[in-house]
Scaffold this active site. Structure first.
Site, short mmCIF file in Angstrom:
data_model
loop_
_atom_site.label_atom_id
_atom_site.label_comp_id
_atom_site.label_asym_id
_atom_site.label_seq_id
_atom_site.Cartn_x
_atom_site.Cartn_y
_atom_site.Cartn_z
N ASP A 44 42.37 41.43 42.04
CA ASP A 44 41.65 41.09 40.80
C ASP A 44 42.26 41.96 39.68
O ASP A 44 43.24 42.68 39.91
CB ASP A 44 40.14 41.28 40.97
CG ASP A 44 39.78 42.76 41.07
OD1 ASP A 44 40.68 43.60 41.26
OD2 ASP A 44 38.58 43.07 40.94
N TYR A 72 42.19 34.88 45.41
CA TYR A 72 41.45 36.13 45.33
C TYR A 72 40.07 36.01 46.01
O TYR A 72 39.69 36.85 46.84
CB TYR A 72 41.26 36.58 43.87
CG TYR A 72 40.21 37.63 43.79
CD1 TYR A 72 40.50 38.93 44.16
CD2 TYR A 72 38.89 37.31 43.44
CE1 TYR A 72 39.52 39.91 44.18
CE2 TYR A 72 37.91 38.27 43.46
CZ TYR A 72 38.23 39.56 43.82
OH TYR A 72 37.24 40.51 43.86
N GLU A 87 31.04 37.04 44.01
CA GLU A 87 32.41 36.99 43.49
C GLU A 87 32.52 36.03 42.31
O GLU A 87 33.18 36.33 41.33
CB GLU A 87 33.40 36.59 44.60
CG GLU A 87 33.65 37.69 45.62
CD GLU A 87 34.20 38.96 44.99
OE1 GLU A 87 34.92 38.88 43.99
OE2 GLU A 87 33.90 40.05 45.51
#
Ligand code: SF4
Length: 375
Positions: A179, A161, A76
């Site tokens: 996102d 997120y 990520e």
């Protein structure tokens, strides 16, 4: 027939389309299948369409083959500001995981090594955040990645997120997760004409995301929604006729959504650096001190007084945030060597030091053009 097409036949029934959205469907030359209902009007049907499509055609990224929360965190952070293709094609994720397979290995890693593995991805703070998060997992949780949402969110470098991504992809737990790709898909599905960057827009997206997330299949649902944004609901040319959630999409002019703040104008700036050659195959490098590439090596900056009117050896442009930077590389005599931190690096060593991308590009070009000592 593709599996998702079977889904489409089951779920996209034109006669279920509400009359209020008829107008959107009648726009000429649009190519978007009709909207029959909003995702929130049939959340189960919407989830089924997303998960069914993902199960049929979702891509097997390496970070999808694991449920290790540390590996998910690595992927990520790498994918923030960087395209999936760049991370995949250049092997960043695999290299990182080979060298630092767990939080214990990363927590002890020296700066130079993590910066070298991150070289070319930019935004180097992300690499340091990863190491800080690894250290926090070791010191606060005895090396075991936390499962509690508040504890995950409290790790360095982990925002809303990223915390949602770890919960979904590692623990299969539902949490809002937005996102850029998901924000675009949601704004279009609901034909949302407010700005998605203001507090009201962000709240609205979080509310939709929270209501729609599949409580039983969070991992596959979130992966599917993101991939629809990445592969079909593209910024300029959405592929609506191929989209598995077209029947839930109220957008009338998707290419104009989402609404964002006006972007700052690109500004052109000049950067002048020196190419100092020493005995043997050596070039002088100094340490970057700016916030973006702090700790990396670079060609030393030189002032207008120092480089004078002579033509640079090399000149090219690179982009960083809203700047287009024209890099000028000047041949400099050893007598003008800058004071402060720096070192002579041999040609053999050059590939192993962590170097900012523009300077790597400049040195590769100079070495290829003229040989390391050639000019
Ligand atoms: S590609 Fe995007 S705009 Fe087009 S139907 Fe799908 S969600 Fe809507």
């Amino acid at each position: 027939m593709a599996v998702w097409e079977v889904f489409a036949m089951r779920h996209f029934q034109p006669n279920r389309r509400p009359a209020a959205r008829q107008e959107a469907d009648d726009l000429p030359g649009f190519g978007k299948p009709p909207c029959r209902e909003l995702p929130t009007e049939d959340p189960d049907g919407f989830r089924e369409a997303v998960v069914g499509w993902f199960d049929a055609v979702g891509r097997p990224y390496p970070w999808r083959e694991t449920t290790d929360p540390y590996a998910i965190l690595v992927s990520e952070l790498m994918l923030q500001q960087t395209r999936v293709e760049t991370v995949l094609e250049r092997g960043y994720f695999e290299r990182w995981m080979r060298r630092f397979p767990g939080v214990g290995e990363l927590a002890d890693a020296p700066d130079e090594e993590i910066l070298k593995l991150w070289e070319g991805l930019g935004y180097y703070r992300r690499a340091r955040h990863l190491r800080e998060a690894a250290r926090a997992v070791v010191s606060r949780h005895g090396g075991l990645f936390p499962r509690d949402p508040a504890e995950i969110r409290a790790l360095p470098g982990v925002g809303d997120y990223t915390a949602g991504a770890i919960l979904a992809f590692a623990f299969d737990r539902a949490a809002p997760m937005i996102d850029g790709n998901v924000a675009r898909v949601l704004a279009r599905l609901f034909d949302f004409n407010g700005s998605i960057e203001g507090p009201a827009g962000r709240r609205q997206l979080a509310e939709w995301s929270g209501r729609l997330t599949d409580p039983r299949r969070a991992r596959r649902f979130q992966s599917g929604l993101m991939e629809i944004g990445q592969r079909l609901c593209k910024v300029r040319r959405p592929q609506c006729p191929d989209c598995p959630v077209a029947g839930f999409c109220a957008a009338r002019a998707p290419e104009h959504l989402p609404v964002k703040r006006e972007r700052a104008r690109i500004e052109e700036v000049a950067e002048h650096v020196g190419y100092f050659r020493g005995e043997g195959d050596r070039v002088f490098l100094c340490v970057e001190s700016g916030p973006r590439r702090s700790g990396l090596w670079r060609l030393p900056p030189v002032s207008a007084e120092e480089h004078g009117d002579a033509e640079p050896l090399l000149r090219f442009a690179y982009s960083i945030t809203r700047y287009r930077v024209w890099l000028h590389v000047h041949a400099m005599p050893a007598s003008a060597l800058p004071r402060g931190e720096g070192r002579w690096v041999s040609r053999a060593e050059l590939e192993s030091v962590a170097l900012g991308s523009p300077y790597r590009r400049a040195l590769r070009s100079l070495v290829a053009d003229a040989g390391f000592n050639g000019r």
